[in-house]
Design a protein around this motif. Structure first.
Motif, PDB file in Angstrom:
ATOM      1  N   ALA A  32       2.406   5.887  -2.744  1.00  7.47           N
ATOM      2  CA  ALA A  32       3.409   6.921  -3.009  1.00  7.47           C
ATOM      3  C   ALA A  32       3.766   7.004  -4.489  1.00  7.47           C
ATOM      4  O   ALA A  32       4.034   8.085  -5.010  1.00  7.47           O
ATOM      5  CB  ALA A  32       4.670   6.643  -2.191  1.00  7.47           C
ATOM      6  N   LEU A  33       3.775   5.856  -5.189  1.00  8.46           N
ATOM      7  CA  LEU A  33       4.315   5.857  -6.546  1.00  8.46           C
ATOM      8  C   LEU A  33       3.259   5.690  -7.637  1.00  8.46           C
ATOM      9  O   LEU A  33       3.563   5.772  -8.821  1.00  8.46           O
ATOM     10  CB  LEU A  33       5.384   4.769  -6.688  1.00  8.46           C
ATOM     11  CG  LEU A  33       6.554   4.866  -5.700  1.00  8.46           C
ATOM     12  CD1 LEU A  33       7.557   3.757  -5.941  1.00  8.46           C
ATOM     13  CD2 LEU A  33       7.241   6.218  -5.786  1.00  8.46           C
ATOM     14  N   VAL A  34       2.009   5.430  -7.242  1.00  8.60           N
ATOM     15  CA  VAL A  34       0.961   5.360  -8.265  1.00  8.60           C
ATOM     16  C   VAL A  34      -0.186   6.319  -7.959  1.00  8.60           C
ATOM     17  O   VAL A  34      -0.538   7.160  -8.784  1.00  8.60           O
ATOM     18  CB  VAL A  34       0.411   3.913  -8.422  1.00  8.60           C
ATOM     19  CG1 VAL A  34      -0.613   3.867  -9.548  1.00  8.60           C
ATOM     20  CG2 VAL A  34       1.539   2.927  -8.708  1.00  8.60           C
ATOM     21  N   VAL A  35      -0.750   6.222  -6.742  1.00  7.57           N
ATOM     22  CA  VAL A  35      -1.926   7.042  -6.441  1.00  7.57           C
ATOM     23  C   VAL A  35      -1.548   8.519  -6.316  1.00  7.57           C
ATOM     24  O   VAL A  35      -2.180   9.382  -6.943  1.00  7.57           O
ATOM     25  CB  VAL A  35      -2.624   6.544  -5.152  1.00  7.57           C
ATOM     26  CG1 VAL A  35      -3.800   7.452  -4.815  1.00  7.57           C
ATOM     27  CG2 VAL A  35      -3.096   5.109  -5.328  1.00  7.57           C
ATOM     28  N   TYR A  36      -0.518   8.788  -5.545  1.00  5.50           N
ATOM     29  CA  TYR A  36      -0.094  10.188  -5.407  1.00  5.50           C
ATOM     30  C   TYR A  36       0.232  10.811  -6.768  1.00  5.50           C
ATOM     31  O   TYR A  36      -0.218  11.921  -7.075  1.00  5.50           O
ATOM     32  CB  TYR A  36       1.082  10.306  -4.425  1.00  5.50           C
ATOM     33  CG  TYR A  36       1.963  11.504  -4.664  1.00  5.50           C
ATOM     34  CD1 TYR A  36       1.530  12.784  -4.316  1.00  5.50           C
ATOM     35  CD2 TYR A  36       3.216  11.362  -5.271  1.00  5.50           C
ATOM     36  CE1 TYR A  36       2.325  13.888  -4.570  1.00  5.50           C
ATOM     37  CE2 TYR A  36       4.010  12.461  -5.526  1.00  5.50           C
ATOM     38  CZ  TYR A  36       3.572  13.726  -5.177  1.00  5.50           C
ATOM     39  OH  TYR A  36       4.353  14.803  -5.441  1.00  5.50           O
ATOM     40  N   PRO A  37       1.005  10.116  -7.641  1.00  8.55           N
ATOM     41  CA  PRO A  37       1.274  10.701  -8.959  1.00  8.55           C
ATOM     42  C   PRO A  37       0.007  10.993  -9.774  1.00  8.55           C
ATOM     43  O   PRO A  37      -0.041  11.996 -10.478  1.00  8.55           O
ATOM     44  CB  PRO A  37       2.123   9.635  -9.652  1.00  8.55           C
ATOM     45  CG  PRO A  37       2.789   8.921  -8.550  1.00  8.55           C
ATOM     46  CD  PRO A  37       1.806   8.899  -7.428  1.00  8.55           C
ATOM     47  N   ILE A  38      -1.009  10.139  -9.647  1.00 13.74           N
ATOM     48  CA  ILE A  38      -2.238  10.405 -10.406  1.00 13.74           C
ATOM     49  C   ILE A  38      -2.828  11.738  -9.953  1.00 13.74           C
ATOM     50  O   ILE A  38      -3.154  12.605 -10.773  1.00 13.74           O
ATOM     51  CB  ILE A  38      -3.268   9.271 -10.207  1.00 13.74           C
ATOM     52  CG1 ILE A  38      -2.744   7.968 -10.819  1.00 13.74           C
ATOM     53  CG2 ILE A  38      -4.601   9.643 -10.844  1.00 13.74           C
ATOM     54  CD1 ILE A  38      -3.625   6.768 -10.525  1.00 13.74           C
ATOM     55  N   VAL A  91       3.918   1.560  -1.284  1.00 22.16           N
ATOM     56  CA  VAL A  91       4.495   1.719  -2.628  1.00 22.16           C
ATOM     57  C   VAL A  91       3.436   2.202  -3.609  1.00 22.16           C
ATOM     58  O   VAL A  91       3.653   3.157  -4.360  1.00 22.16           O
ATOM     59  CB  VAL A  91       5.111   0.376  -3.115  1.00 22.16           C
ATOM     60  CG1 VAL A  91       5.525   0.482  -4.573  1.00 22.16           C
ATOM     61  CG2 VAL A  91       6.299   0.004  -2.252  1.00 22.16           C
ATOM     62  N   LEU A  92       2.261   1.560  -3.584  1.00 23.04           N
ATOM     63  CA  LEU A  92       1.207   1.961  -4.526  1.00 23.04           C
ATOM     64  C   LEU A  92       0.729   3.378  -4.246  1.00 23.04           C
ATOM     65  O   LEU A  92       0.495   4.162  -5.165  1.00 23.04           O
ATOM     66  CB  LEU A  92       0.021   0.988  -4.432  1.00 23.04           C
ATOM     67  CG  LEU A  92       0.238  -0.386  -5.063  1.00 23.04           C
ATOM     68  CD1 LEU A  92      -0.971  -1.277  -4.823  1.00 23.04           C
ATOM     69  CD2 LEU A  92       0.498  -0.253  -6.556  1.00 23.04           C
ATOM     70  N   LEU A 105       0.821  -1.208   0.000  1.00 28.74           N
ATOM     71  CA  LEU A 105       0.000   0.000   0.000  1.00 28.74           C
ATOM     72  C   LEU A 105       0.855   1.259   0.000  1.00 28.74           C
ATOM     73  O   LEU A 105       0.511   2.247  -0.646  1.00 28.74           O
ATOM     74  CB  LEU A 105      -0.955  -0.009   1.201  1.00 28.74           C
ATOM     75  CG  LEU A 105      -2.005  -1.128   1.164  1.00 28.74           C
ATOM     76  CD1 LEU A 105      -2.966  -1.010   2.348  1.00 28.74           C
ATOM     77  CD2 LEU A 105      -2.777  -1.117  -0.154  1.00 28.74           C
TER      78      LEU A 105
END
Lengths: 292, 454
Positions: free
Chosen positions: B46-52, B43-44, B41
């Motif tokens: 910080a590196l996927v949800v936040y970037p979106i 990693v996802l 959670l």
């Protein structure tokens, strides 16, 4: 199917002839298709075995009439090209840790989603499924800034983190699907024996899940090995993998087809070995999760 | 696990005292759950949800990121020619590529069941999936090179064309000056008109002796013409090693076979024609007595001939790139569909065959509907994949046709990293990709929920 043929009404002679005829047509058509599918790869391989002069003058198919032009010169040249050998090592340094990280983090999370009860679990799982289809383009700009801020922009670490993050949803989805098929009696038995979740994970689920984990590992490895876009942005000339090193030769396409074709073939060797050795697992990974 | 600990951490003191320290156990439970899920959670997140989230916000700011720009980037995206071409191409990709791959995969999967060597066939078709799109791009760019000497596709086309067109081509031919023949826009003709019964020779130069056809023989002087004939010889007026007399048919000068010779009347109509023989000689027969004709060698004799198609030009480049995509992904569709077929219970098909259904009916009424879940999975996967296509479009088109082949992912890279430095527009393009993927996401979630409720 074959045991049922007895039940079928007898074929007439005409039908039999038609059957043989159509099956030989199918054979011929698919043979032609197979040849068409092979020509590109074979062409690249032969091109990589010809000198730059030959490549600029004639097509690769001339080797069939003049096989003397075949040489491994390009490969020996490539071996002494430190940019290429360095980037080959970088590709390994990127692909191996990424695969390990994705498998490790993905497996324990998949265990959590498959066997642990907690509020909001299904919603979290749906979020993971949504994330499966997120195009990685949305993360390029923010992560370039973030990695720049923490000083890992341009290093292999950034690429590893990027691929790990975007490999995780698929990993969780695939492994969770597999884990939920494990018979619950096995878990119950382990629980009664007093095993905690971590113990169950390492002693029961992980050994049983090895085929799925192998599938995932091979899929993730090939994915990372073959990536160009992420590495194009997040690495520099020191840390670039093969794909990026090769694409930088593209601008002089035609003039340096000897380097390009040899480099491209070298970049294919590892994936091809992995593919032919483990293609069963690779196919399983696609079948199990196929949303990537 | 003492009672005091329980008292301290239990939020509701009214709980049954017999339960062994429920608060502590809950905490422990929470810690275990966290230990399994938190790494993923974090990693996802910080590196996927936040970037979106960041990219959505960033797409409303200008290129430097200091000023709020409202919908400007989105307006630019659809009005700017370059980005609009990219969007249009992406739409074309989505329409063409997934359907082609799925249909091809379906055909292969159905046909290969009858094959003894089906494993080999599957491996061959599936193999491109293992290699990088970069390598595939290098391969296809090489195959579709324009020169038929280098690109295998044009080499094959020119080869086939040469088999079917028997006309000999003599590119570069010029008339020898001073022998009554002139060249005008590719046509070589007699300078004066000739009456039937006359003779017109065509001494030509500018053709390499090595490019003469194999059947070109020693030039033969023209036969005497009758009242209704015009005769002559078309020959290469060059002696190997030099020397000789210009315009004269001499030993060592070769005729040009296969050349069409027209007798053109004053009004421009063609009253008769002949084709030169091995010695370059021709006889045009059936001409009107007393008429006057211009004897002409039409331009088609001196064409370059068919030299292949400029595959990598702006007109064809999208087709070539999509073809390379199909080469890679048809195998994926085939493997998925084939495994769907092999998992299928065949009793329905057998039953309907016994009832007299033919193979086509069996396929369309029973097999295809049963396959539809697999077909949908394949199709959705390919759409998601096609939308973000990057490598092939980045690699295959040469500089001149890059604009014509542009797609969203390449444009996104170009404007934000590849020299453009407009991360506002880049973010908007990334969000456009995300929006385009939304329907596929919804289908995925739906399928997941249906699977669970089953």
């Amino acid at each position: 199917m074959s045991d049922l043929t007895l039940v079928r009404p007898k074929k007439t002679v005409a039908q039999r002839i038609l059957g043989v005829f159509s099956s030989s047509i199918v054979n011929i058509v698919l043979l032609i298709v197979a040849v068409f599918w092979l020509v590109p790869t074979v062409g690249l391989f032969i091109t990589s075995l010809r000198t730059a002069g030959d490549i600029a003058a004639t097509g690769w198919w001339t080797v069939f009439t003049a096989p003397a032009q075949l040489t491994v010169e390009n490969y020996t040249n490539l071996l002494s090209n430190t940019t290429i050998t360095g980037s080959f090592l970088n590709t390994i340094v990127i692909a191996v840790p990424t695969t390990i990280l994705v498998v490790m983090i993905g497996a324990i999370a998949a265990y959590g989603f498959a066997f642990l009860q907690f509020p909001g679990r299904d919603w979290l799982l749906i979020v993971v499924i949504i994330l499966l289809a997120v195009p990685l383009q949305v993360a390029l700009i923010p992560l370039a800034r973030l990695f720049g801020a923490i000083g890992i922009f341009g290093s292999v670490l950034g690429v590893i983190l990027f691929h790990t993050a975007f490999g995780l949803p698929f990993a969780i989805f695939l492994l969770r699907n597999f884990f939920t098929q494990v018979p619950t009696e096995l878990l119950e038995a382990a629980r009664i024996d007093g095993a905690g979740d971590w113990r169950i994970f390492f002693r029961v689920i992980l050994p049983l899940g090895l085929p799925a984990i192998a599938s995932l590992a091979i899929f993730q490895f090939l994915w990372t090995w073959n990536d160009m876009l992420v590495a194009l942005i997040f690495t520099n000339s020191e840390s670039q993998p093969l794909t990026v090193a090769i694409q930088s030769q593209l601008r002089q396409y035609g003039a340096n087809l000897d380097v390009l074709s040899t480099g491209a073939f070298v970049s294919m060797i590892v994936p091809l070995i992995v593919f032919f050795a483990f293609q069963r697992y690779f196919v399983q990974a696609l079948l199990a999760g196929s949303q990537k | 696990m003492t009672d005091t600990a329980t008292a301290r951490t239990t939020p509701s003191p009214g709980r049954r005292a017999t339960a062994p320290s429920p608060g502590r156990a809950r905490l422990r439970r929470g810690a275990i759950i966290a230990s399994f899920l938190l790494p993923a959670l974090v990693v996802l997140g910080a590196l996927v949800v936040y970037p979106i989230v960041f990219t959505v916000i960033r797409s409303f700011y200008d290129q430097g990121g200091q000023n709020f720009a409202g919908w400007d980037n989105y307006v630019t995206m659809f009005t700017n020619d370059t980005t609009f071409t990219a969007i249009r191409n992406n739409i074309m990709w989505v329409i063409v590529a997934p359907a082609s791959c799925t249909i091809l995969g379906l055909i292969f999967a159905v046909l290969l069941e009858k094959l003894r060597w089906k494993t080999a066939f599957k491996l061959i078709i599936f193999m491109p999936m293992a290699i990088s799109m970069l390598a595939a791009g290098v391969i296809f760019r090489g195959m579709f090179q324009e020169s038929p000497n280098l690109g295998v596709v044009n080499a094959a086309l020119v080869g086939i064309n040469n088999i079917f067109s028997d006309s000999a081509d003599y590119p570069g031919a010029r008339p020898r000056d001073g022998f009554g023949i002139v060249e005008d826009r590719g046509v070589i003709a007699s300078a004066d008109t000739i009456a039937p019964g006359g003779t017109q020779d065509f001494p030509l130069t500018g053709i390499r002796a090595t490019s003469l056809p194999d059947d070109a023989a020693q030039a033969i002087p023209a036969a005497n013409a009758s009242d209704t004939q015009i005769t002559g010889t078309v020959f290469l007026d060059v002696l190997r090693g030099g020397g000789g007399t210009d315009g004269e048919i001499e030993p060592g000068k070769r005729g040009l076979p296969g050349i069409r010779v027209d007798a053109v009347a004053a009004d421009g109509s063609i009253h008769g024609y002949a084709t030169t023989g091995a010695g370059g000689d021709f006889v045009i027969d059936g001409l009107a007595v007393g008429a006057q004709y211009t004897v002409a060698l039409p331009a088609s004799n001196f064409d370059e001939g068919f030299q292949g198609v400029s595959w990598l030009s702006a007109s064809f480049i999208n087709g070539v790139v999509i073809l390379s995509y199909i080469w890679i992904w048809a195998g994926f569709a085939m493997v998925m569909i084939a495994s769907g077929l092999s998992a299928m219970d065949r009793s329905l098909q057998e039953a309907s065959r016994i009832d007299g259904a033919n193979e086509w009916q069996v396929f369309t009424r029973i097999t295809a509907p049963l396959l539809s879940p697999v077909l949908i999975v394949v199709f959705v996967t390919l759409i998601i994949n096609v939308l973000k296509i990057f490598d092939l479009v980045y690699v295959i088109p040469p500089g001149a046709s890059k604009p014509a082949a542009n797609v969203i992912a390449v444009e996104m890279w170009t404007v934000s990293f590849g020299g453009g430095a407009n991360q506002g527009l880049g973010s908007a393009l990334a969000i456009l990709l995300l929006v385009l993927v939304l329907p596929s996401m919804i289908i995925n979630v739906r399928r997941f929920r249906e699977d669970r409720s089953r």
